[in-house]
Design a protein around this motif. Structure first.
Motif, short mmCIF file in Angstrom:
data_model
loop_
_atom_site.label_atom_id
_atom_site.label_comp_id
_atom_site.label_asym_id
_atom_site.label_seq_id
_atom_site.Cartn_x
_atom_site.Cartn_y
_atom_site.Cartn_z
N ALA A 61 0.84 -1.20 0.00
CA ALA A 61 0.00 0.00 0.00
C ALA A 61 0.87 1.25 0.00
CB ALA A 61 -0.93 0.00 1.22
N LEU A 62 1.94 1.24 0.79
CA LEU A 62 2.88 2.36 0.83
C LEU A 62 3.52 2.56 -0.55
CD1 LEU A 62 4.61 4.48 2.37
CD2 LEU A 62 6.19 2.59 2.90
N ARG A 63 3.96 1.47 -1.15
CA ARG A 63 4.60 1.53 -2.46
C ARG A 63 3.64 2.06 -3.52
NH1 ARG A 63 5.64 -0.78 -7.19
NH2 ARG A 63 7.82 -1.09 -7.81
N ASP A 64 2.41 1.53 -3.53
CA ASP A 64 1.41 1.97 -4.50
C ASP A 64 1.11 3.46 -4.34
OD1 ASP A 64 1.25 -0.58 -5.54
OD2 ASP A 64 -0.64 -1.07 -4.51
N ASN A 65 1.01 3.92 -3.10
CA ASN A 65 0.74 5.32 -2.82
C ASN A 65 1.87 6.20 -3.35
OD1 ASN A 65 0.17 7.84 -1.73
ND2 ASN A 65 -0.08 7.11 0.35
N TYR A 66 3.10 5.82 -3.07
CA TYR A 66 4.25 6.62 -3.49
C TYR A 66 4.41 6.60 -5.01
CZ TYR A 66 8.87 8.66 -3.68
OH TYR A 66 9.92 9.49 -3.97
N VAL A 67 4.29 5.44 -5.61
CA VAL A 67 4.46 5.31 -7.06
C VAL A 67 3.38 6.10 -7.80
CG1 VAL A 67 4.38 3.68 -9.00
CG2 VAL A 67 5.75 3.15 -6.97
N SER A 68 2.14 6.01 -7.34
CA SER A 68 1.08 6.74 -8.03
C SER A 68 1.25 8.25 -7.91
CB SER A 68 -0.30 6.31 -7.54
OG SER A 68 -0.49 6.72 -6.20
N ALA A 69 1.81 8.72 -6.81
CA ALA A 69 2.02 10.16 -6.62
C ALA A 69 3.28 10.65 -7.33
CB ALA A 69 2.11 10.48 -5.13
N ASN A 70 4.16 9.75 -7.71
CA ASN A 70 5.45 10.12 -8.32
C ASN A 70 5.65 9.42 -9.65
OD1 ASN A 70 6.84 11.77 -6.07
ND2 ASN A 70 5.97 10.00 -5.03
N ARG A 71 4.59 9.34 -10.42
CA ARG A 71 4.56 8.58 -11.66
C ARG A 71 5.69 8.95 -12.62
NH1 ARG A 71 -0.49 8.85 -15.75
NH2 ARG A 71 0.46 7.70 -17.44
N TYR A 72 6.06 10.22 -12.67
CA TYR A 72 7.05 10.67 -13.64
C TYR A 72 8.41 10.97 -13.01
CZ TYR A 72 3.04 11.10 -16.72
OH TYR A 72 1.93 10.83 -17.48
N LEU A 73 8.64 10.55 -11.78
CA LEU A 73 9.88 10.86 -11.09
C LEU A 73 11.11 10.34 -11.82
CD1 LEU A 73 10.93 12.30 -8.58
CD2 LEU A 73 10.78 10.13 -7.36
N ASP A 74 11.00 9.20 -12.47
CA ASP A 74 12.14 8.64 -13.19
C ASP A 74 12.60 9.53 -14.34
OD1 ASP A 74 9.75 8.01 -14.55
OD2 ASP A 74 10.70 6.32 -15.56
N LEU A 75 11.76 10.43 -14.80
CA LEU A 75 12.15 11.34 -15.89
C LEU A 75 13.27 12.29 -15.46
CD1 LEU A 75 8.64 12.33 -17.28
CD2 LEU A 75 10.23 10.60 -18.16
N PHE A 76 13.39 12.53 -14.16
CA PHE A 76 14.43 13.44 -13.67
C PHE A 76 15.82 12.89 -13.92
CE2 PHE A 76 10.86 15.36 -11.74
CZ PHE A 76 11.22 16.66 -11.48
N ASN A 77 15.94 11.60 -14.10
CA ASN A 77 17.25 11.00 -14.31
C ASN A 77 17.63 10.89 -15.79
OD1 ASN A 77 17.86 10.69 -11.56
ND2 ASN A 77 16.61 8.85 -11.46
N LEU A 78 16.73 11.30 -16.67
CA LEU A 78 17.05 11.27 -18.10
C LEU A 78 17.95 12.45 -18.46
CD1 LEU A 78 13.56 10.50 -19.70
CD2 LEU A 78 15.43 8.89 -19.28
N ALA A 79 18.82 12.24 -19.42
CA ALA A 79 19.65 13.34 -19.93
C ALA A 79 18.71 14.40 -20.53
CB ALA A 79 20.61 12.82 -21.00
N PRO A 80 19.11 15.68 -20.49
CA PRO A 80 18.22 16.74 -20.97
C PRO A 80 17.67 16.51 -22.38
CG PRO A 80 20.06 17.70 -19.81
CD PRO A 80 20.33 16.22 -19.91
N ARG A 81 18.51 16.12 -23.31
CA ARG A 81 18.03 15.92 -24.69
C ARG A 81 17.07 14.73 -24.76
NH1 ARG A 81 20.45 17.89 -29.64
NH2 ARG A 81 19.32 16.92 -31.35
#
Length: 153
Positions: A61-81
């Motif tokens: 439940a904790l994981r689902d809550n965090y993942v749903s609220a941070n759906r695009y967080l992994d985009l921060f680790n992409l190179a700018p281009r």
């Protein structure tokens, strides 16, 4: 739930431990080496499940809550281009079929000066990430929550 709220939740769990387990966890965290995907948060949560402080269902439940609220967080680790040209353009193309990748067939004068074509409108795709420049660390750990009033760079 943002990272600060997750951290606060985990600190409350740590505070609920008996003295011996709390001391053991703190000692292990002080010497913990983190390499993706194994990090401090993963270690604390696993410790809490092992000690019976939370159940696996509570973890889910904790994981689902965090993942749903941070759906695009992994985009921060992409190179700018990659973030802009790769994800940003693809995201717009997937949102509305009227967006098209610009080319000479749509606009005979096209020479790469913009990215997409939208019913005769030239669209230049620009992307930016809201981060806290006062902190160091990985881009995702510096991401600002959508409701924050903190300044970003």
């Amino acid at each position: 739930m943002d990272q600060a709220e997750l951290r606060s939740y985990l600190e409350r769990l740590i505070d609920s431990l008996d003295f011996g387990n709390r001391e053991m966890l703190q000692a292990r965290l002080e010497s913990l080496a983190s390499v993706f995907p194994f990090n401090e948060y993963e270690y604390i949560i696993t410790f809490m499940v092992d000690r019976g402080v939370i159940t696996f269902l509570e973890y889910e439940a904790l994981r689902d809550n965090y993942v749903s609220a941070n759906r695009y967080l992994d985009l921060f680790n992409l190179a700018p281009r990659t973030f802009g040209q790769g994800w940003g353009e693809s995201h717009l193309l997937n949102l509305d079929a009227r967006f098209q990748k610009a080319d000479k067939n749509l606009d005979p004068e096209y020479e790469g000066q913009y990215d997409l074509w939208f019913e005769g409108i030239r669209v230049e795709v620009k992307t930016a990430r809201a981060i806290d420049n006062s902190r160091s660390g990985e881009m995702a750990s510096r991401a600002l929550h959508w409701g924050t009033e903190a300044p970003f760079g």
